[in-house]
Design an enzyme around this catalytic site. Sequence first.
Site, PDB file in Angstrom:
ATOM      1  N   ASP A   1     -26.657 -42.524 -18.069  1.00 55.85           N
ATOM      2  CA  ASP A   1     -27.802 -41.704 -17.678  1.00 55.85           C
ATOM      3  C   ASP A   1     -27.326 -40.294 -17.344  1.00 55.85           C
ATOM      4  OD1 ASP A   1     -30.312 -40.907 -16.902  1.00 55.85           O
ATOM      5  OD2 ASP A   1     -30.295 -41.958 -14.987  1.00 55.85           O
TER       6      ASP A   1
ATOM      7  N   ASP B   1     -32.528 -39.052 -22.397  1.00 52.65           N
ATOM      8  CA  ASP B   1     -31.317 -38.804 -21.615  1.00 52.65           C
ATOM      9  C   ASP B   1     -30.644 -40.070 -21.095  1.00 52.65           C
ATOM     10  OD1 ASP B   1     -33.318 -39.476 -19.857  1.00 52.65           O
ATOM     11  OD2 ASP B   1     -32.767 -37.999 -18.334  1.00 52.65           O
ATOM     12  N   GLU B   2     -30.991 -41.228 -21.635  1.00 51.84           N
ATOM     13  CA  GLU B   2     -30.345 -42.452 -21.165  1.00 51.84           C
ATOM     14  C   GLU B   2     -30.322 -43.513 -22.264  1.00 51.84           C
ATOM     15  OE1 GLU B   2     -32.574 -44.574 -18.115  1.00 51.84           O
ATOM     16  OE2 GLU B   2     -34.402 -43.542 -18.723  1.00 51.84           O
TER      17      GLU B   2
END
Length: 394
Positions: A9, A111-112
């Site tokens: 993350d 984003d993860e």
Amino acid sequence: MERIIFHIDVNSAFLSWSAVEKLKNGETLDIRTIPAIIGGDTKSRHGIVLAKSVPAKAYDIHTAEPVAQARRKCPNLVIVPPDHALYKRYSQKLMALLHTYTPDIEQLSIDECFLDFTPIASQYESPLAAARQIKEEIKSRFGFTVNIGIAPNKVLAKMASDFTKPDRIHTLFYDEIPAKMWPLPVDDLYMVGRSSANRLKSLGIRTIGELAHTDKDYLQQEFKSHGITMWEYANGIGSDTLHPQAREAKGVGNSVTLSTDISQAEEIQKVLLSLSEKVSARLRKAHQLAQTVTVEIKYSDFTSCSHQSAFFAPTNTTNEIYTASCQLFFELWNKHPIRLLGIRTAKLISEDAPQQMSIFDLVPDEKQQRLDAAADSIRNRFGKDSIVRGSMLH
């Protein structure tokens, strides 16, 4: 072996990516070090907070609150408008790098993502060692940081990555649940939204541990199927199956941040040999041949450089990758102490793809291929340290 899942993350992704881009473009102030947010419009001051810096958090500024409200809390707050095209580019760079480690990646959002470490476990000393390498390579290459959660399934991996931030690695195995997860408030449990959390608290269920020990039928009665899901997650029950998107492998590589800076050619060659073995083994496991190789150097002063060349013919043998890497390295090295070394192969093709033959390909190095195959078999069965080249021994 127990399945091991990583959740990776990016820390304050939008703000971090904007900060990195601004620094690349010559700005001297890192917005991650001051009260700053991404969101809304600087002139109109409308919109919501999409990301915040750690100093902004000290003013009790929260993601998703109105920008105008955040500015009232901190009058000198720096507001940076979002740049979604920029964020997409950085996300693509991150995912491309992670795919050089393994194709077993499920992207959860921009984003993860989840990464299945289990199939590549034999290549690393431990899950923590691998996570450290991934985290440091992301920081070194791109300038932003990530949290990595390590666990036996996806929900626990995601919970672990949400522990202390930024730039941290956390584990959450089954025996760690009572100490690490159960004392947390129910608000922190994955998939428990604000309304569910408020409803749980009204029923006297305030911690994840209390939720885990609540009668499952009672929760189903109160929350229907979501009650069962919350109970399962509170008890660490979740899927360990990833759903990777179909993606063509564009490269395979490995890098290592050295425990101490080195400047002796003999020691450097040992590191290059170790990296070549890891890269070639991954190519063979994927039944891929590489057409190019790149060597990257980061010096003790954190300056970096790289050099690429093409193979005479596509390959996945340790010796050919090592020989080419050494040649590139000694063409590039300025004799200064080295902090990081990396080898990356690219322009991959399938082992059975038709190739242009030359007179040098008429007699393939079958002995080397058999040696590599035997070494792969032994390491897969007995672990990565079960067979070591004599040149690696002191």
